[in-house]
Enzyme design. Structure first.
Site, PDB file in Angstrom:
ATOM      1  N   HIS A  35      14.497  31.935  99.281  1.00 22.22           N
ATOM      2  CA  HIS A  35      15.424  30.889  99.513  1.00 22.22           C
ATOM      3  C   HIS A  35      16.734  30.893  98.381  1.00 22.22           C
ATOM      4  O   HIS A  35      16.580  31.303  97.446  1.00 22.22           O
ATOM      5  CB  HIS A  35      14.828  29.284  99.279  1.00 22.22           C
ATOM      6  CG  HIS A  35      15.478  28.294  99.745  1.00 22.22           C
ATOM      7  ND1 HIS A  35      16.623  27.644  98.923  1.00 22.22           N
ATOM      8  CD2 HIS A  35      15.633  27.470 100.743  1.00 22.22           C
ATOM      9  CE1 HIS A  35      17.056  26.810  99.621  1.00 22.22           C
ATOM     10  NE2 HIS A  35      16.602  26.762 100.819  1.00 22.22           N
ATOM     11  N   GLU A  50      19.960  31.302 106.601  1.00 23.26           N
ATOM     12  CA  GLU A  50      20.661  30.282 106.040  1.00 23.26           C
ATOM     13  C   GLU A  50      21.923  30.318 105.289  1.00 23.26           C
ATOM     14  O   GLU A  50      21.923  30.772 103.970  1.00 23.26           O
ATOM     15  CB  GLU A  50      19.603  29.322 104.911  1.00 23.26           C
ATOM     16  CG  GLU A  50      18.325  29.089 105.696  1.00 23.26           C
ATOM     17  CD  GLU A  50      17.620  27.908 104.815  1.00 23.26           C
ATOM     18  OE1 GLU A  50      17.308  26.982 105.363  1.00 23.26           O
ATOM     19  OE2 GLU A  50      17.179  28.333 103.427  1.00 23.26           O
ATOM     20  N   GLU A 107      18.297  28.903  96.934  1.00 20.33           N
ATOM     21  CA  GLU A 107      18.239  28.155  95.762  1.00 20.33           C
ATOM     22  C   GLU A 107      17.448  29.096  94.467  1.00 20.33           C
ATOM     23  O   GLU A 107      17.676  29.131  93.404  1.00 20.33           O
ATOM     24  CB  GLU A 107      17.574  26.983  95.914  1.00 20.33           C
ATOM     25  CG  GLU A 107      18.815  25.916  96.258  1.00 20.33           C
ATOM     26  CD  GLU A 107      18.276  24.898  97.370  1.00 20.33           C
ATOM     27  OE1 GLU A 107      17.063  24.500  97.056  1.00 20.33           O
ATOM     28  OE2 GLU A 107      18.820  24.373  98.104  1.00 20.33           O
ATOM     29  N   GLY A 144      22.692  22.003 102.384  1.00 16.95           N
ATOM     30  CA  GLY A 144      22.758  20.399 101.753  1.00 16.95           C
ATOM     31  C   GLY A 144      24.241  19.845 101.473  1.00 16.95           C
ATOM     32  O   GLY A 144      24.605  18.997 100.894  1.00 16.95           O
ATOM     33  N   GLY A 190      17.021  18.480 103.580  1.00 20.58           N
ATOM     34  CA  GLY A 190      17.212  16.976 103.771  1.00 20.58           C
ATOM     35  C   GLY A 190      16.536  16.338 104.815  1.00 20.58           C
ATOM     36  O   GLY A 190      15.995  15.061 104.272  1.00 20.58           O
ATOM     37  N   ASN A 238      11.378  22.080 104.505  1.00 20.52           N
ATOM     38  CA  ASN A 238      11.433  22.338 102.968  1.00 20.52           C
ATOM     39  C   ASN A 238      11.873  21.174 102.121  1.00 20.52           C
ATOM     40  O   ASN A 238      12.949  20.730 102.288  1.00 20.52           O
ATOM     41  CB  ASN A 238      12.488  23.645 102.715  1.00 20.52           C
ATOM     42  CG  ASN A 238      12.566  23.975 101.226  1.00 20.52           C
ATOM     43  OD1 ASN A 238      11.737  23.453 100.559  1.00 20.52           O
ATOM     44  ND2 ASN A 238      13.565  24.784 101.183  1.00 20.52           N
ATOM     45  N   TRP A 239      10.768  20.727 101.685  1.00 20.90           N
ATOM     46  CA  TRP A 239      11.011  19.431 100.846  1.00 20.90           C
ATOM     47  C   TRP A 239      11.469  19.760  99.460  1.00 20.90           C
ATOM     48  O   TRP A 239      11.991  18.603  99.001  1.00 20.90           O
ATOM     49  CB  TRP A 239       9.548  18.742 100.824  1.00 20.90           C
ATOM     50  CG  TRP A 239       9.034  18.312 101.991  1.00 20.90           C
ATOM     51  CD1 TRP A 239       9.334  18.515 103.347  1.00 20.90           C
ATOM     52  CD2 TRP A 239       7.619  17.450 102.135  1.00 20.90           C
ATOM     53  NE1 TRP A 239       8.585  17.984 104.201  1.00 20.90           N
ATOM     54  CE2 TRP A 239       7.255  17.343 103.441  1.00 20.90           C
ATOM     55  CE3 TRP A 239       6.747  16.903 101.211  1.00 20.90           C
ATOM     56  CZ2 TRP A 239       6.244  16.748 103.987  1.00 20.90           C
ATOM     57  CZ3 TRP A 239       5.567  16.211 101.816  1.00 20.90           C
ATOM     58  CH2 TRP A 239       5.551  16.098 102.999  1.00 20.90           C
ATOM     59  N   LYS A 240      11.669  20.735  99.276  1.00 18.24           N
ATOM     60  CA  LYS A 240      12.321  21.141  97.758  1.00 18.24           C
ATOM     61  C   LYS A 240      11.623  20.243  96.615  1.00 18.24           C
ATOM     62  O   LYS A 240      10.648  19.963  96.862  1.00 18.24           O
ATOM     63  CB  LYS A 240      13.852  20.809  97.914  1.00 18.24           C
ATOM     64  CG  LYS A 240      14.365  21.592  99.009  1.00 18.24           C
ATOM     65  CD  LYS A 240      15.758  21.756  99.067  1.00 18.24           C
ATOM     66  CE  LYS A 240      16.323  22.588 100.166  1.00 18.24           C
ATOM     67  NZ  LYS A 240      17.895  22.640 100.318  1.00 18.24           N
ATOM     68  N   SER A 260      21.840  22.323 106.842  1.00 13.55           N
ATOM     69  CA  SER A 260      22.449  20.936 107.508  1.00 13.55           C
ATOM     70  C   SER A 260      21.941  20.757 108.822  1.00 13.55           C
ATOM     71  O   SER A 260      22.798  20.172 109.454  1.00 13.55           O
ATOM     72  CB  SER A 260      23.946  20.768 107.009  1.00 13.55           C
ATOM     73  OG  SER A 260      24.016  21.019 105.811  1.00 13.55           O
TER      74      SER A 260
HETATM   75  P1  PGA Z   1      19.404  21.312 104.256  1.00 13.09           P
HETATM   76  O1  PGA Z   1      18.595  22.758 103.452  1.00 13.09           O
HETATM   77  O2  PGA Z   1      18.918  21.127 105.578  1.00 13.09           O
HETATM   78  O3  PGA Z   1      19.365  20.112 103.366  1.00 13.09           O
HETATM   79  O4  PGA Z   1      20.853  21.708 104.355  1.00 13.09           O
HETATM   80  C1  PGA Z   1      18.155  23.609 104.148  1.00 13.09           C
HETATM   81  C2  PGA Z   1      17.280  24.553 103.514  1.00 13.09           C
HETATM   82  O5  PGA Z   1      17.366  24.755 102.150  1.00 13.09           O
HETATM   83  O6  PGA Z   1      16.185  25.106 103.761  1.00 13.09           O
END
Ligand code: PGA
Length: 253
Positions: A94, A166, A96, A172, A233, A9-11, A211
Site C-alpha cells: 500500500h 491506487e 502508505e 483520501g 474512507g 481497507n479500514w487503515k 477516493s
Molecule cells: P480512499 O483510500 O478510498 O480513502 O481514497 C483507498 C486506499 O488507500 O486503499
C-alpha cells in the site's frame, strides 16, 4: 470471467464496538451479491472479525504482513499467523506503507512471497505519486512496481493474486482518477502480465483504489479492465460500502 471484488481497507480506524456494528451492517447486506467482498481491519481485531464474519461469505484480510517467517522482529506479524487466525488475504505495498514506512519494491516483493508461501492471497498495490504523473512517468513507475514482484516470484507466482492500482494523489483526497485514466493504467498492467504469461494477464483481477465512493463506483467499474475496488474512507460506512459493492455486482450483469 473475472469475478468482481470490493475490499475495504479500514487503515488505523475503529474499535471493537464500531467494528462489530460495521461488520454486522456489512454481513446483513451481502446476501445475493455476486461480488466478492472483503474487510481489512487492523491486526488486533482480525480474529474477532473472522468470528463475526463466519458463514456470511465476507472475506477478512490484513493490511500488511512481515516479510520474515519468524524470529527477532519485534512488532511484526507473520503470514502464517494471519492464516492461523483465519485471514485469507493480505494487502502488500500500500502506498502508505511505501511512503510512510519505507517499504521498497524489494520488500514489497518479499512480503508478497511470504504471503503466497503461507497460502494467503496477496493484494499487491501499485501507483504513482502526483509528481510522477505530472512528469509523465506513471506507466514506468507502475511497470517497475509490478516488475519487482514478477521478477521475484515469476509469472506463476501471480496465479490467484490480486493487483490494485491506487494513484497516490487520489488516496483520501477526494480526487478520483477518471475512468479513462484508470482504465489506461489497468490496461498497461494487464498487458505487462500478459507479456509474461497470457493466462495470468487474462485472469488476474485488477482493482482500482483512490477516493472511490457510492457516487463514482459504477462508472469506474464499467471499464473493461477494472475488476472492483480497494476502498479506504468509504469502507467505514456500511451503507456507502454496500452501494459500492452493488455497483461492482452490476459489472457482471
Ligand atoms: P480512499 O483510500 O478510498 O480513502 O481514497 C483507498 C486506499 O488507500 O486503499
Amino acid at each position: 470471467m473475472r469475478r468482481p471484488l470490493v475490499a475495504g481497507n479500514w487503515k488505523l480506524n475503529g474499535s471493537r464496538a464500531s467494528n462489530r456494528a460495521l461488520l454486522e451492517g456489512l454481513t446483513a447486506g451481502l446476501a445475493g451479491l455476486s461480488t466478492e467482498v472483503m474487510a481489512c481491519p487492523p491486526y488486533v481485531y482480525l480474529a474477532e472479525a473472522v468470528a463475526t464474519a463466519e458463514d456470511s461469505g465476507l472475506l477478512i484480510g490484513a493490511q500488511d504482513v512481515a516479510e520474515q517467517a519468524s524470529g527477532a522482529y519485534t512488532g511484526e506479524v507473520s503470514a502464517a499467523m494471519l492464516r492461523d487466525v483465519g485471514c485469507t488475504h493480505v494487502i502488500v505495498g500500500h502506498s502508505e506503507r511505501r511512503t510512510l514506512f519505507g517499504d521498497t519494491d524489494e520488500r514489497v516483493a518479499a512480503k508478497f512471497s511470504a504471503a503466497k508461501a503461507a497460502g494467503l492471497v496477496p493484494v499487491l498495490c501499485v501507483g504513482e505519486s502526483l509528481a510522477e504523473r505530472e512528469a509523465g512517468t506513471t506507466e514506468a513507475v507502475v511497470a517497475r512496481q509490478v516488475a519487482a514482484v514478477l521478477d521475484a516470484v515469476g509469472p506463476q507466482g501471480l496465479d490467484g493474486a490480486i493487483l490494485a492500482y491506487e494513484p497516490v494523489w487520489a488516496i483520501g483526497t477526494g480526487r478520483t482518477a477518471s475512468p479513462e485514466q484508470a482504465q489506461a493504467v489497468h490496461r498497461g498492467i494487464r498487458d505487462q502480465l500478459a507479456a509474461a504469461d497470457a493466462r495470468i494477464g487474462t485472469e488476474t483481477r485488477i482493482l482500482y483504489g483512490g477516493s472511490v465512493k457510492g457516487a463514482n463506483a459504477a462508472e469506474l467499474f464499467a471499464m473493461q479492465d477494472i475488476d472492483g475496488g480497494l476502498i479506504g474512507g468509504a469502507s467505514l460506512d456500511a451503507q456507502e460500502f454496500l452501494t459500492i459493492c452493488q455497483a461492482a455486482a452490476g459489472r457482471d450483469s
